[in-house]
Structure formats: C-alpha cells, structure tokens
Design an enzyme around this catalytic site. Structure first.
Site, PDB file in Angstrom:
ATOM      1  N   TYR A   1       9.690 -14.374   0.248  1.00 50.04           N
ATOM      2  CA  TYR A   1       8.650 -13.333   0.276  1.00 50.04           C
ATOM      3  C   TYR A   1       7.397 -13.928   0.908  1.00 50.04           C
ATOM      4  O   TYR A   1       7.189 -15.147   0.835  1.00 50.04           O
ATOM      5  CB  TYR A   1       8.334 -12.828  -1.135  1.00 50.04           C
ATOM      6  CG  TYR A   1       9.339 -11.855  -1.706  1.00 50.04           C
ATOM      7  CD1 TYR A   1      10.297 -11.253  -0.902  1.00 50.04           C
ATOM      8  CD2 TYR A   1       9.321 -11.527  -3.050  1.00 50.04           C
ATOM      9  CE1 TYR A   1      11.222 -10.365  -1.438  1.00 50.04           C
ATOM     10  CE2 TYR A   1      10.241 -10.639  -3.595  1.00 50.04           C
ATOM     11  CZ  TYR A   1      11.188 -10.061  -2.769  1.00 50.04           C
ATOM     12  OH  TYR A   1      12.090  -9.184  -3.301  1.00 50.04           O
TER      13      TYR A   1
ATOM     14  N   GLN B   1      13.844   5.371   5.724  1.00 44.36           N
ATOM     15  CA  GLN B   1      13.429   4.070   6.239  1.00 44.36           C
ATOM     16  C   GLN B   1      14.520   3.459   7.122  1.00 44.36           C
ATOM     17  O   GLN B   1      15.683   3.852   7.059  1.00 44.36           O
ATOM     18  CB  GLN B   1      13.114   3.124   5.066  1.00 44.36           C
ATOM     19  CG  GLN B   1      14.257   2.994   4.056  1.00 44.36           C
ATOM     20  CD  GLN B   1      13.785   2.713   2.643  1.00 44.36           C
ATOM     21  OE1 GLN B   1      12.686   2.235   2.429  1.00 44.36           O
ATOM     22  NE2 GLN B   1      14.629   3.015   1.661  1.00 44.36           N
TER      23      GLN B   1
ATOM     24  N   ASP C   1      10.886  -1.453  -9.468  1.00 50.91           N
ATOM     25  CA  ASP C   1      11.291  -2.436  -8.452  1.00 50.91           C
ATOM     26  C   ASP C   1      11.111  -1.774  -7.088  1.00 50.91           C
ATOM     27  O   ASP C   1      12.069  -1.391  -6.433  1.00 50.91           O
ATOM     28  CB  ASP C   1      12.754  -2.828  -8.695  1.00 50.91           C
ATOM     29  CG  ASP C   1      13.254  -3.817  -7.662  1.00 50.91           C
ATOM     30  OD1 ASP C   1      12.451  -4.326  -6.865  1.00 50.91           O
ATOM     31  OD2 ASP C   1      14.469  -4.084  -7.658  1.00 50.91           O
TER      32      ASP C   1
HETATM   33  N1  SAM Z   1      13.262  -6.777  -4.943  1.00 49.25           N
HETATM   34  C1  SAM Z   1      12.891  -6.396  -3.650  1.00 49.25           C
HETATM   35  C2  SAM Z   1      11.393  -6.360  -3.376  1.00 49.25           C
HETATM   36  O1  SAM Z   1      10.587  -6.108  -4.246  1.00 49.25           O
HETATM   37  O2  SAM Z   1      10.951  -6.612  -2.254  1.00 49.25           O
HETATM   38  C3  SAM Z   1      13.637  -5.204  -3.389  1.00 49.25           C
HETATM   39  C4  SAM Z   1      13.011  -3.954  -3.729  1.00 49.25           C
HETATM   40  S1  SAM Z   1      14.110  -2.612  -3.734  1.00 49.25           S
HETATM   41  C5  SAM Z   1      15.175  -2.788  -2.403  1.00 49.25           C
HETATM   42  C6  SAM Z   1      12.960  -1.373  -3.282  1.00 49.25           C
HETATM   43  C7  SAM Z   1      13.575  -0.004  -3.386  1.00 49.25           C
HETATM   44  O3  SAM Z   1      12.576   0.935  -3.753  1.00 49.25           O
HETATM   45  C8  SAM Z   1      14.196   0.483  -2.086  1.00 49.25           C
HETATM   46  O4  SAM Z   1      15.576   0.641  -2.270  1.00 49.25           O
HETATM   47  C9  SAM Z   1      13.476   1.810  -1.830  1.00 49.25           C
HETATM   48  O5  SAM Z   1      14.318   2.788  -1.264  1.00 49.25           O
HETATM   49  C10 SAM Z   1      13.000   2.167  -3.229  1.00 49.25           C
HETATM   50  N2  SAM Z   1      11.870   3.115  -3.232  1.00 49.25           N
HETATM   51  C11 SAM Z   1      10.805   3.113  -2.399  1.00 49.25           C
HETATM   52  N3  SAM Z   1       9.996   4.137  -2.695  1.00 49.25           N
HETATM   53  C12 SAM Z   1      10.544   4.807  -3.743  1.00 49.25           C
HETATM   54  C13 SAM Z   1      10.164   5.955  -4.493  1.00 49.25           C
HETATM   55  N4  SAM Z   1       9.060   6.619  -4.191  1.00 49.25           N
HETATM   56  N5  SAM Z   1      10.959   6.341  -5.515  1.00 49.25           N
HETATM   57  C14 SAM Z   1      12.106   5.650  -5.821  1.00 49.25           C
HETATM   58  N6  SAM Z   1      12.525   4.556  -5.126  1.00 49.25           N
HETATM   59  C15 SAM Z   1      11.746   4.141  -4.109  1.00 49.25           C
END
Ligand code: SAM
Length: 291
Positions: A236, A44, A168
């Site tokens: 958000y 990303q 998350d």
């Molecule tokens: N709290 C915030 C929100 O909900 O908008 C932040 C969310 S946190 C930064 C989201 C994380 O999920 C990102 O770091 C992303 O790389 C991770 N992520 C996305 N898809 C994923 C997957 N399939 N497996 C593990 N992590 C994943």
C-alpha cells in the site's frame, strides 16, 4: 505474457506502476508476468495480474487492493481488531471487501452467528472467486449472506442490528467515496446494537493525513470511544494503512477476550500484543489527532 490485455497507462516494460492523485509524486511498482483479467465493470476498471514475486494482485481503477504476498496483514487486522475488542460478537456486517478476505477472517470466530455482506460490484466478487480462491473461500461460510448494492444505502435501513460493522472500502474516489461521508458514519452508528463497534479502512498516516484527521474527527464526535490503529502493508502507498474505529461501549485498544491457541495458530499477523501495539502511534500522529 498477454501484453495485448495490459492497460498501457499503468503497465510498462513488465512493471505495473500505481500512480494516483491521492499520493502525488509516488509510484509503487511491481514486476508483473501476465494480465489475467482486465475489464471495466459498471463501477470500476478491474485488473488482475500475476506478479513475479508477490503472487496475484487485484487492482481497481489503477489502485492496488491486495497482493497474495501481504493481504493477510490487512484482512487479519480489519477483522480481528474489532472482533476481539467486542466481548461477544454475534451479528456482523461487512461493507465492501469483495475479495472475500475479511469474510475468511471473520469465519474463524465460532461465536459469530450471522455475517451480512454488502458489496457494490458483483464483478469484483466473481473475479475474486475465479482468481483468488484463498481469499474468496470466505464466501463458502454458510453464515454469510451476500447483498449487492451501495453500502451507504444499505446501512440507512438498519437500526440496532449489528455487534460489529467492518467497512473494507476502496479509497474515497470512485464508488468508495460514499463510504467516507459523515452521513455514512451516522448510519453505521444507528445500525449498531448497544455496545457495538465499527472498524473502517482509515487510509495512511503518511499519505492521507487530511483523511485520517477527518475520519478520526467524525468517529470521535459520534462514538463513545474512538481509536486509530496503524498496520504494515508493504504494497500500500507508504507501506502502511490505518483502521479507524469507534465503539458504543467496549474499549478498543486491548482485546476483550482471549484468543484460543487453535485460532492463534491459523494467523500470521494478529496477536493480542499486536492488537495493543497497533494503537501506539508516532508522536506526529498523536498531535494530528488531538487537533
Ligand atoms: N483491502 C483492500 C483495500 O483496502 O485496499 C481491498 C478493498 S476491497 C477490494 C474494496 C471493495 O469496496 C471493492 O470491492 C469495491 O467494489 C467495494 N466498494 C466500493 N465502494 C462501495 C460502496 N459504496 N458500497 C459497497 N462496496 C463498495
């Protein structure tokens, strides 16, 4: 200001605007002073801005993940709603949440013995450690074991392993898409110990009603107890986000344990009262979730 680093699709005249097809016709704009980081990882586009009034801001694929101004609302509720609903949470899994904020909040619970953490994008962890130390301090906890990989694949191999699982995730576009599938939720259920609880990022009751209905439907079908909480997050879309929860036993809408005064004094959003209040939903949402 390092204008040459700014992604011109989303930044104009010193303002970042979040424009996304998931919430058409709406753009949330924050005034920014500087682009501190801007790189495309394997998964990303990662941007980190210094805003004028909201501290640093992490943006993935053009979507605001957090600002230092209001991140506590989301991190506290994602962690403390499921952890206080469980009578004795010892083994925890966190999927996503590369910023480390949810880990920081889980770390406040002394009875937790082990925290597995699965994030797909190492670069989010590195950027957070460099620029967001007040969140990434969550990684300093010796109970945390980091696994880099897709959360969907990670849970497939886990049976009867966790008391609480917290997802998350980012939104269901890009790498986060895999974390909104029914098969993923089936994996979460199998990975839980008896009496276990899940809490997942549940999108917005104003902006994503189709996703709210889908996630509530999946958890209702798979879990003994299902509940949906709504929380305020000013930066958000819609100013709010939901937490979709499922339990194999404990009820969710009130805490199973008392909070110590020491822990309460560390928090800014979560209280036992707000735990209960978060599940009281507007009438249109009650009707939506009954359908
Ligand atoms: N709290 C915030 C929100 O909900 O908008 C932040 C969310 S946190 C930064 C989201 C994380 O999920 C990102 O770091 C992303 O790389 C991770 N992520 C996305 N898809 C994923 C997957 N399939 N497996 C593990 N992590 C994943």
């Amino acid at each position: 200001m390092t204008n040459n680093m700014i992604n011109l699709n989303t930044v104009k005249n010193g303002w970042f605007s979040e424009i996304c097809p998931m919430w058409p016709g709406v753009a949330l704009s924050l005034e920014i002073m500087e682009t501190l980081y801007s790189e495309k990882s394997r998964f990303q586009q990662i941007d980190l801005y210094q805003t004028r009034h909201h501290g640093k801001m992490l943006v993935l694929d053009g979507i605001i993940q957090l600002t230092e101004f209001d991140e506590f609302t989301y991190q506290e509720m994602m962690a403390h709603l499921p952890l206080f609903s469980h009578p004795d949470p010892k083994n925890i899994l966190v999927i996503g949440g590369g910023d480390g904020g949810v880990l920081r909040e889980i770390g406040r619970h002394p009875q937790v013995a082990k925290i597995d953490f699965c994030e797909i994008d190492e670069a989010v962890i590195a950027v957070s450690k460099e620029f967001l130390p007040s969140l990434a301090c969550g990684y300093d906890d010796p109970r945390v074991k980091v696994h880099i990989g897709d959360g969907h694949a990670f849970v497939k191999n886990k049976i009867n392993a966790y008391d609480v699982i917290i997802v998350d995730s980012s939104d269901p576009i890009g790498p986060g898409e895999a974390l909104f599938k029914k098969s993923f939720y089936e994996g979460l259920k199998n990975a839980l110990k008896p009496g276990g609880i899940i809490a997942t990022q549940g999108e917005s009751i104003f902006m994503h009603q189709d996703w709210v209905v889908t996630l509530a439907g999946i958890t209702r079908e798979l879990f003994l107890v299902q509940a949906y909480a709504n929380i305020c997050v000013p930066t958000y879309p819609g100013g709010n986000i939901g937490i979709c929860m499922g339990s194999l036993g404990p009820e969710l809408v009130r805490p199973a344990r008392q909070i110590s005064q020491i822990l309460q004094d560390q928090l800014k959003y979560y209280t036992p009262q707000i735990h209960k209040a978060a599940f009281v939903l507007p009438h249109f949402v009650e009707k939506l979730l009954k359908e």
